[in-house]
Design a protein around this motif. Sequence first.
Motif, mmCIF file in Angstrom:
data_model
loop_
_atom_site.group_PDB
_atom_site.id
_atom_site.type_symbol
_atom_site.label_atom_id
_atom_site.label_comp_id
_atom_site.label_asym_id
_atom_site.label_seq_id
_atom_site.Cartn_x
_atom_site.Cartn_y
_atom_site.Cartn_z
ATOM 1 N N ILE A 3 0.837 -1.199 0.000
ATOM 2 C CA ILE A 3 0.000 0.000 0.000
ATOM 3 C C ILE A 3 0.872 1.249 0.000
ATOM 4 C CG2 ILE A 3 -1.710 1.301 1.312
ATOM 5 C CD1 ILE A 3 -2.841 -1.380 2.249
ATOM 6 N N LYS A 4 1.944 1.193 0.749
ATOM 7 C CA LYS A 4 2.861 2.327 0.821
ATOM 8 C C LYS A 4 3.462 2.614 -0.559
ATOM 9 C CE LYS A 4 6.760 3.880 3.592
ATOM 10 N NZ LYS A 4 7.735 3.483 4.599
ATOM 11 N N CYS A 7 0.717 3.965 -2.945
ATOM 12 C CA CYS A 7 0.412 5.376 -2.662
ATOM 13 C C CYS A 7 1.525 6.290 -3.177
ATOM 14 C CB CYS A 7 0.207 5.586 -1.163
ATOM 15 S SG CYS A 7 -1.337 4.887 -0.562
ATOM 16 N N PHE A 11 1.064 9.083 -6.061
ATOM 17 C CA PHE A 11 1.443 10.463 -5.770
ATOM 18 C C PHE A 11 2.397 11.014 -6.841
ATOM 19 C CE2 PHE A 11 4.150 13.591 -3.578
ATOM 20 C CZ PHE A 11 3.161 14.510 -3.227
#
Length: 156
Positions: A3-4, A7, A11
């Motif tokens: 997930i990191k 994301c 971004f």
Amino acid sequence: MRIKYFCMAAFIFVGLLGCSQNDSNESELALIKTTNPSPVVIENNKENKLDLVESIKKDIESIKELYDVAIVKGEEDTLVAYKVKHLQRFHMKKIEKKMNDMLEKKYPDENFTVSSDYKIFLEAVKLNEKMEDPDYPKKKANKRLKEIIKLKNEMA
């Protein structure tokens, strides 16, 4: 952990999309940035009046409170649309009076319509873009200029 990374990738992707350059018409960005359009002459004897409008533009640009100006010279009228620097907007009447006095004194034979309205500026830039097309009829351009001046007078 996935997930990191997802994301972070999203971004970066959104950031790159925001930085992309889109080469579009000047009129679409005329209200956001300085476009500095070249003066337009809508007349048959264009060469004689080109020096006049260049001189008018140079004089208007010398006013330190302004940052962008569009000039359209028609058969009878000359439209001068300009943008005022943000902190100078409190002095709009004084700036317009100063500009009108200078133009009337320096060019007494010309009939000027002066506007700081963004809508008028945008319409002048659009007309400028249309005039870049050599097939665009001068009669139609002069009619459009009169419509813009009429719009300005109705707003006042």
